[in-house]
Every structure is written in structure tokens, then in C-alpha cells.
Design a protein around this motif. Sequence first.
Motif, PDB file in Angstrom:
ATOM      1  N   LEU A  51      29.058  27.369  14.746  1.00 32.66           N
ATOM      2  CA  LEU A  51      28.688  28.600  14.038  1.00 32.66           C
ATOM      3  C   LEU A  51      29.977  29.296  13.636  1.00 32.66           C
ATOM      4  N   ASP A  52      29.908  30.225  12.671  1.00 27.36           N
ATOM      5  CA  ASP A  52      31.064  31.082  12.441  1.00 27.36           C
ATOM      6  C   ASP A  52      31.373  31.787  13.755  1.00 27.36           C
ATOM      7  N   ASP A  53      32.647  32.007  14.032  1.00 24.47           N
ATOM      8  CA  ASP A  53      33.049  32.585  15.311  1.00 24.47           C
ATOM      9  C   ASP A  53      32.825  34.093  15.375  1.00 24.47           C
ATOM     10  N   THR A  54      32.560  34.737  14.270  1.00 24.73           N
ATOM     11  CA  THR A  54      32.392  36.189  14.234  1.00 24.73           C
ATOM     12  C   THR A  54      30.940  36.567  14.477  1.00 24.73           C
ATOM     13  N   CYS A  55      30.697  37.368  15.512  1.00 23.54           N
ATOM     14  CA  CYS A  55      29.348  37.845  15.800  1.00 23.54           C
ATOM     15  C   CYS A  55      28.880  38.737  14.646  1.00 23.54           C
ATOM     16  N   PRO A  56      27.713  38.453  14.054  1.00 24.55           N
ATOM     17  CA  PRO A  56      27.218  39.281  12.957  1.00 24.55           C
ATOM     18  C   PRO A  56      26.920  40.726  13.362  1.00 24.55           C
ATOM     19  N   LYS A  96      21.574  36.473  10.832  1.00 17.21           N
ATOM     20  CA  LYS A  96      21.936  35.196  11.430  1.00 17.21           C
ATOM     21  C   LYS A  96      23.450  34.986  11.400  1.00 17.21           C
ATOM     22  N   ALA A  97      23.938  34.238  12.364  1.00 16.27           N
ATOM     23  CA  ALA A  97      25.328  33.768  12.337  1.00 16.27           C
ATOM     24  C   ALA A  97      25.366  32.566  11.397  1.00 16.27           C
ATOM     25  N   ALA A  98      26.454  32.417  10.664  1.00 14.56           N
ATOM     26  CA  ALA A  98      26.571  31.283   9.746  1.00 14.56           C
ATOM     27  C   ALA A  98      26.614  29.987  10.557  1.00 14.56           C
ATOM     28  N   PHE A  99      25.703  29.080  10.234  1.00 14.05           N
ATOM     29  CA  PHE A  99      25.534  27.806  10.921  1.00 14.05           C
ATOM     30  C   PHE A  99      26.276  26.713  10.157  1.00 14.05           C
TER      31      PHE A  99
END
Length: 120
Positions: A51-56, A96-99
Motif C-alpha cells: 500500500l502507499d506508506d502514507t495513512c490517508p 482508502k489507502a492506495a493499493f
Amino acid sequence: MEKQETRYTWHKVFDSVTEAREQVPLRKLKQLKLDGRAICFAHTASGFFALDDTCPHLGYSLSKGTTNYLDEVICPWHSYRYSMRDGRECEFRTRKAAFHRVEVREEGVFVGIEQTAATT
């Protein structure tokens, strides 16, 4: 009408599954840098996820968090839980977090960064 064709830029992140398991032990997370973005790479009993490492929610690093038996990454800041299967926050409190797709191939472990191009 234009339709979207999904393509991926594939990045080899480990030379083998053995190397991936050594670098990211079971139930652990590791931050990777791919295409100029931070990626949270996870290893669970179900396999490898990204996932992108940045929490949405508020932008904290997910790779500093933990995983659970539901294949979720848990943000260490406010305990928001994101499915590593699709990026969805388990209680629908934020986006959503980027998958990113992960593929295990003979030549190594790869993470696919989605590139969307319009086609006619």
C-alpha cells in the motif's frame, strides 16, 4: 466515450521469495521507495502486500505500524486499520489507502505501480 486501461510499472523489490522473507519477516512491514513514492510492503500468513506508506487519515507512516490476522495494517498513530487486500479502511472513517499489486515470479518479487491511460 473514453475507457480507462490499467497498466502497471513493475518494480523488482526482491530477487527471490527467500530474500523477501528475510528482509520482511512474517507479520512485519518495510518501507520501500518506488517511483518517488513511499510504499508500505507487508508480509503476512497470506503472502505479500503493498500500500502507499502514507495513512490517508492524517499522513503518518503505515510501515511504522503493525499487522493483524485479518491482513490489515494498523496505523500506529490513531489505530486506523487498512485492508492490505484492497486498501479499504475497516470502519469506513476515511478514504482508502492506495493499493499496489504484488506478484511473486521465478525471477523475484515485484510491486506494480498503477499507471492509468485513457483509450478510445
